[in-house]
Scaffold this motif. Structure first.
Motif, PDB file in Angstrom:
ATOM      1  N   UNK A  23      30.150  33.282  27.276  1.00  0.00           N
ATOM      2  CA  UNK A  23      31.606  33.270  27.217  1.00  0.00           C
ATOM      3  C   UNK A  23      32.104  32.408  28.380  1.00  0.00           C
ATOM      4  N   UNK A  24      32.352  31.135  28.098  1.00  0.00           N
ATOM      5  CA  UNK A  24      32.700  30.167  29.134  1.00  0.00           C
ATOM      6  C   UNK A  24      34.036  30.478  29.789  1.00  0.00           C
ATOM      7  N   UNK A  25      34.971  31.066  29.034  1.00  0.00           N
ATOM      8  CA  UNK A  25      36.258  31.443  29.636  1.00  0.00           C
ATOM      9  C   UNK A  25      36.044  32.435  30.773  1.00  0.00           C
ATOM     10  N   UNK A  26      35.165  33.405  30.553  1.00  0.00           N
ATOM     11  CA  UNK A  26      34.881  34.395  31.596  1.00  0.00           C
ATOM     12  C   UNK A  26      34.237  33.752  32.810  1.00  0.00           C
ATOM     13  N   UNK A  27      33.320  32.846  32.567  1.00  0.00           N
ATOM     14  CA  UNK A  27      32.642  32.172  33.666  1.00  0.00           C
ATOM     15  C   UNK A  27      33.626  31.376  34.516  1.00  0.00           C
ATOM     16  N   UNK A  28      34.521  30.642  33.882  1.00  0.00           N
ATOM     17  CA  UNK A  28      35.504  29.861  34.630  1.00  0.00           C
ATOM     18  C   UNK A  28      36.539  30.760  35.308  1.00  0.00           C
ATOM     19  N   UNK A  29      36.856  31.897  34.712  1.00  0.00           N
ATOM     20  CA  UNK A  29      37.785  32.839  35.332  1.00  0.00           C
ATOM     21  C   UNK A  29      37.201  33.388  36.627  1.00  0.00           C
ATOM     22  N   UNK A  30      35.937  33.775  36.607  1.00  0.00           N
ATOM     23  CA  UNK A  30      35.275  34.277  37.815  1.00  0.00           C
ATOM     24  C   UNK A  30      35.232  33.186  38.880  1.00  0.00           C
ATOM     25  N   UNK A  31      34.896  31.977  38.496  1.00  0.00           N
ATOM     26  CA  UNK A  31      34.838  30.867  39.456  1.00  0.00           C
ATOM     27  C   UNK A  31      36.214  30.575  40.040  1.00  0.00           C
ATOM     28  N   UNK A  35      38.493  31.111  45.056  1.00  0.00           N
ATOM     29  CA  UNK A  35      39.447  30.473  45.973  1.00  0.00           C
ATOM     30  C   UNK A  35      40.701  31.307  46.238  1.00  0.00           C
ATOM     31  N   UNK A  36      41.036  32.216  45.334  1.00  0.00           N
ATOM     32  CA  UNK A  36      42.212  33.056  45.543  1.00  0.00           C
ATOM     33  C   UNK A  36      42.047  33.930  46.785  1.00  0.00           C
ATOM     34  N   UNK A  37      40.871  34.506  46.960  1.00  0.00           N
ATOM     35  CA  UNK A  37      40.600  35.314  48.150  1.00  0.00           C
ATOM     36  C   UNK A  37      40.699  34.497  49.421  1.00  0.00           C
ATOM     37  N   UNK A  38      40.174  33.290  49.384  1.00  0.00           N
ATOM     38  CA  UNK A  38      40.251  32.390  50.535  1.00  0.00           C
ATOM     39  C   UNK A  38      41.714  32.052  50.831  1.00  0.00           C
ATOM     40  N   UNK A  39      42.483  31.787  49.787  1.00  0.00           N
ATOM     41  CA  UNK A  39      43.892  31.433  49.964  1.00  0.00           C
ATOM     42  C   UNK A  39      44.694  32.582  50.561  1.00  0.00           C
ATOM     43  N   UNK A  79      42.866  41.696  41.759  1.00  0.00           N
ATOM     44  CA  UNK A  79      42.963  40.248  41.546  1.00  0.00           C
ATOM     45  C   UNK A  79      41.845  39.457  42.215  1.00  0.00           C
ATOM     46  N   UNK A  80      41.160  40.052  43.205  1.00  0.00           N
ATOM     47  CA  UNK A  80      40.013  39.377  43.817  1.00  0.00           C
ATOM     48  C   UNK A  80      38.851  40.353  43.902  1.00  0.00           C
ATOM     49  N   UNK A  81      37.699  39.841  44.168  1.00  0.00           N
ATOM     50  CA  UNK A  81      36.490  40.646  44.300  1.00  0.00           C
ATOM     51  C   UNK A  81      36.662  41.701  45.382  1.00  0.00           C
ATOM     52  N   UNK A  82      36.071  42.873  45.178  1.00  0.00           N
ATOM     53  CA  UNK A  82      36.182  43.971  46.140  1.00  0.00           C
ATOM     54  C   UNK A  82      35.665  43.619  47.521  1.00  0.00           C
TER      55      UNK A  82
END
Length: 168
Positions: A23-31, A35-39, A79-82
């Motif tokens: 499921x490429x949509x899921x893969x790109x969503x995780x990727x 950057x959201x956490x970094x931002x 919204x970001x990884x734990x």
């Protein structure tokens, strides 16, 4: 991963079939979540939220302030990884706890436990995203089950943690 590799090696599944089932949509969503956490960290948005909690809840008592950090961590975990949420919130929560005389280890434990409550959104954990694609779930499905589960676990955390570890 090992099971999938074994299925290809013993020719139960062809490489083309395995490739098509991703499921490429899921893969790109995780990727895209990384950057959201970094931002959030680099822009100071997480520090701003934590400071708002201290200003608004600092005088309300240790348990209320602890609850504020738990809720902030739970919200961020949607919204970001734990692990990223803990990296962002824990240092701020610990410093705040030390400033006002709370037990920093208890606050750190609360933040760590709250970061595992990624039930309300598929964005909070890679497994949620993978299950979403494979099971055909929607954001609404996660919210419908995740909101009551998260509320229950936050209540349990806020009751049990002070009994197990002193908060101040």
């Amino acid at each position: 991963l090992t099971g999938a590799m074994m299925m290809v090696l013993i020719r139960t599944l062809s490489m083309d079939q395995a490739y098509r089932s991703i499921d490429w949509r899921s893969l790109f969503l995780v990727a895209g979540m990384l950057p959201l956490g970094v931002a959030l960290n680099k822009t100071g948005a997480s520090a701003m939220f934590a400071n708002a909690i201290l200003v608004n809840l600092g005088g309300a008592g240790h348990l209320i302030l602890l609850g504020g950090f738990v809720l902030l961590t739970v919200a961020l975990t949607q919204i970001i990884n734990g692990a990223a949420a803990v990296t962002v919130i824990a240092p701020i929560a610990i410093a705040t706890a030390q400033k006002i005389g709370m037990e920093p280890r208890s606050v750190a434990m609360a933040v760590a436990l709250a970061s595992s409550m990624a039930f309300m959104s598929p964005l909070g954990h890679a497994v949620n995203v993978m299950v979403m694609g494979a099971g055909g779930y929607t954001f609404r499905d996660y919210a419908r089950v995740g909101i009551p589960l998260t509320i229950l676990l936050v209540i349990i955390l806020m009751i049990a943690l002070p009994l197990i570890m002193p908060i101040g």
